[in-house]
Design a protein around this motif. Sequence first.
Motif, PDB file in Angstrom:
ATOM      1  N   ALA A 123      57.262  14.740 -15.606  1.00  0.00           N
ATOM      2  CA  ALA A 123      57.964  15.665 -14.720  1.00  0.00           C
ATOM      3  C   ALA A 123      57.518  17.103 -14.977  1.00  0.00           C
ATOM      4  O   ALA A 123      57.214  17.849 -14.043  1.00  0.00           O
ATOM      5  N   ALA A 124      57.461  17.493 -16.248  1.00  0.00           N
ATOM      6  CA  ALA A 124      57.065  18.859 -16.587  1.00  0.00           C
ATOM      7  C   ALA A 124      55.658  19.158 -16.095  1.00  0.00           C
ATOM      8  O   ALA A 124      55.387  20.241 -15.548  1.00  0.00           O
ATOM      9  N   ALA A 125      54.738  18.201 -16.265  1.00  0.00           N
ATOM     10  CA  ALA A 125      53.363  18.414 -15.813  1.00  0.00           C
ATOM     11  C   ALA A 125      53.304  18.587 -14.302  1.00  0.00           C
ATOM     12  O   ALA A 125      52.545  19.419 -13.783  1.00  0.00           O
ATOM     13  N   ASN A 126      54.117  17.823 -13.590  1.00  0.00           N
ATOM     14  CA  ASN A 126      54.147  17.931 -12.141  1.00  0.00           C
ATOM     15  C   ASN A 126      54.674  19.287 -11.699  1.00  0.00           C
ATOM     16  O   ASN A 126      54.128  19.914 -10.783  1.00  0.00           O
ATOM     17  N   PHE A 127      55.731  19.745 -12.337  1.00  0.00           N
ATOM     18  CA  PHE A 127      56.302  21.044 -11.980  1.00  0.00           C
ATOM     19  C   PHE A 127      55.277  22.164 -12.218  1.00  0.00           C
ATOM     20  O   PHE A 127      55.116  23.060 -11.376  1.00  0.00           O
ATOM     21  N   VAL A 145      69.188  18.338 -19.488  1.00  0.00           N
ATOM     22  CA  VAL A 145      69.440  17.012 -18.904  1.00  0.00           C
ATOM     23  C   VAL A 145      68.088  16.405 -18.514  1.00  0.00           C
ATOM     24  O   VAL A 145      67.715  16.395 -17.331  1.00  0.00           O
ATOM     25  N   PRO A 146      67.331  15.886 -19.477  1.00  0.00           N
ATOM     26  CA  PRO A 146      65.978  15.390 -19.175  1.00  0.00           C
ATOM     27  C   PRO A 146      65.943  14.335 -18.075  1.00  0.00           C
ATOM     28  O   PRO A 146      65.008  14.329 -17.259  1.00  0.00           O
ATOM     29  N   VAL A 147      66.949  13.460 -18.023  1.00  0.00           N
ATOM     30  CA  VAL A 147      66.952  12.448 -16.963  1.00  0.00           C
ATOM     31  C   VAL A 147      67.109  13.109 -15.591  1.00  0.00           C
ATOM     32  O   VAL A 147      66.582  12.615 -14.576  1.00  0.00           O
ATOM     33  N   GLY A 148      67.813  14.235 -15.539  1.00  0.00           N
ATOM     34  CA  GLY A 148      67.930  14.984 -14.301  1.00  0.00           C
ATOM     35  C   GLY A 148      66.586  15.553 -13.875  1.00  0.00           C
ATOM     36  O   GLY A 148      66.280  15.604 -12.673  1.00  0.00           O
ATOM     37  N   ALA A 149      65.774  15.982 -14.843  1.00  0.00           N
ATOM     38  CA  ALA A 149      64.435  16.477 -14.524  1.00  0.00           C
ATOM     39  C   ALA A 149      63.564  15.357 -13.961  1.00  0.00           C
ATOM     40  O   ALA A 149      62.795  15.567 -13.015  1.00  0.00           O
ATOM     41  N   ASP A 150      63.693  14.159 -14.521  1.00  0.00           N
ATOM     42  CA  ASP A 150      62.942  13.022 -13.983  1.00  0.00           C
ATOM     43  C   ASP A 150      63.393  12.714 -12.558  1.00  0.00           C
ATOM     44  O   ASP A 150      62.568  12.426 -11.672  1.00  0.00           O
ATOM     45  N   ARG A 156      61.419  15.062  -5.461  1.00  0.00           N
ATOM     46  CA  ARG A 156      60.508  16.066  -4.913  1.00  0.00           C
ATOM     47  C   ARG A 156      59.190  15.432  -4.489  1.00  0.00           C
ATOM     48  O   ARG A 156      58.645  15.734  -3.415  1.00  0.00           O
ATOM     49  N   GLU A 157      58.666  14.537  -5.320  1.00  0.00           N
ATOM     50  CA  GLU A 157      57.420  13.857  -4.975  1.00  0.00           C
ATOM     51  C   GLU A 157      57.594  12.959  -3.750  1.00  0.00           C
ATOM     52  O   GLU A 157      56.714  12.876  -2.900  1.00  0.00           O
ATOM     53  N   GLY A 158      58.737  12.279  -3.665  1.00  0.00           N
ATOM     54  CA  GLY A 158      58.997  11.452  -2.499  1.00  0.00           C
ATOM     55  C   GLY A 158      59.050  12.265  -1.227  1.00  0.00           C
ATOM     56  O   GLY A 158      58.641  11.811  -0.151  1.00  0.00           O
ATOM     57  N   THR A 159      59.538  13.489  -1.342  1.00  0.00           N
ATOM     58  CA  THR A 159      59.632  14.377  -0.196  1.00  0.00           C
ATOM     59  C   THR A 159      58.262  14.858   0.261  1.00  0.00           C
ATOM     60  O   THR A 159      57.945  14.846   1.447  1.00  0.00           O
ATOM     61  N   LEU A 160      57.426  15.288  -0.674  1.00  0.00           N
ATOM     62  CA  LEU A 160      56.193  15.983  -0.316  1.00  0.00           C
ATOM     63  C   LEU A 160      54.996  15.066  -0.126  1.00  0.00           C
ATOM     64  O   LEU A 160      54.047  15.432   0.565  1.00  0.00           O
ATOM     65  N   SER A 161      55.010  13.890  -0.742  1.00  0.00           N
ATOM     66  CA  SER A 161      53.822  13.031  -0.630  1.00  0.00           C
ATOM     67  C   SER A 161      54.164  11.570  -0.382  1.00  0.00           C
ATOM     68  O   SER A 161      53.266  10.733  -0.419  1.00  0.00           O
ATOM     69  N   GLY A 162      55.427  11.274  -0.117  1.00  0.00           N
ATOM     70  CA  GLY A 162      55.816   9.878   0.022  1.00  0.00           C
ATOM     71  C   GLY A 162      56.282   9.496   1.415  1.00  0.00           C
ATOM     72  O   GLY A 162      56.955   8.480   1.574  1.00  0.00           O
ATOM     73  N   THR A 163      55.927  10.294   2.435  1.00  0.00           N
ATOM     74  CA  THR A 163      56.362   9.980   3.794  1.00  0.00           C
ATOM     75  C   THR A 163      55.148   9.812   4.709  1.00  0.00           C
ATOM     76  O   THR A 163      54.008  10.063   4.304  1.00  0.00           O
ATOM     77  N   ALA A 164      55.415   9.430   5.942  1.00  0.00           N
ATOM     78  CA  ALA A 164      54.339   9.279   6.924  1.00  0.00           C
ATOM     79  C   ALA A 164      53.777  10.622   7.379  1.00  0.00           C
ATOM     80  O   ALA A 164      52.681  10.672   7.946  1.00  0.00           O
TER      81      ALA A 164
END
Length: 232
Positions: A123-127, A145-150, A156-164
């Motif tokens: 997650a940190a690397a992606n941010f 809250v590390p699980v919150g970061a995950d 965020r990834e689903g939003t930006l690269s996980g759609t049609a």
Amino acid sequence: MTVTNPLLANGRLRQNAPKTVAGYRLFRQVIEEDSALPSNLKRLFLAAAACTKGYPDMAERELAAAASAGLDLEHAASAMTILSSSRGEGAAMRFAAALTKCYGSDAIIEAEATPIAVADGEAAANFLQYFGQMPPSLGKLIELVPVGADAYYLMREGTLSGTALTPAHAELLLVTVLAADYSEWASVHMDGARRAGASEAEIAEAVLCAVPVAGLSAWVVGATAMAAGKPG
């Protein structure tokens, strides 16, 4: 079937505010005609913003027009994914309702949830990769809250690269939604859209898609963000 816009058709406004109606007609023209962006995408952006503002009738009307202009179901459904992350459950479910009304039973599918593991540091690397530096808000989430970061990373990834939608169009939809809420975060997604190949004209049209739901202030806030983030 052509549906007359209710604001443009209002007799009181036509009589008392002819300049306002004429100006709004020109804004609608930008949205309803293919130019820098295709009209069906601009209608989709507007429908998504209408869901964030709590205007389901407008959302359904604009989504129906997008469908009539050739927007397929999977591209339309992308807005629900993006709203899930950017504006939460209520906006996403309002969009889901509009999607079903416009596309019928094909919009409703059954699927099992897919657990996805996030590696340490992923997650940190992606941010860092996306933002160029760690935003304080996300650094605090990783710390406390590390699980919150995950969770944030996955959504965020689903939003930006996980759609049609292409990454540029996903970013531009977010620009419309954020401009409609007068959010300073619009500039972040303008920069994301630029990195994904969007032009300044496309960004400007995405901002203008917020005007029907948020008025002229949406353009003022969006244009200010454009000027702040424009390269050079």
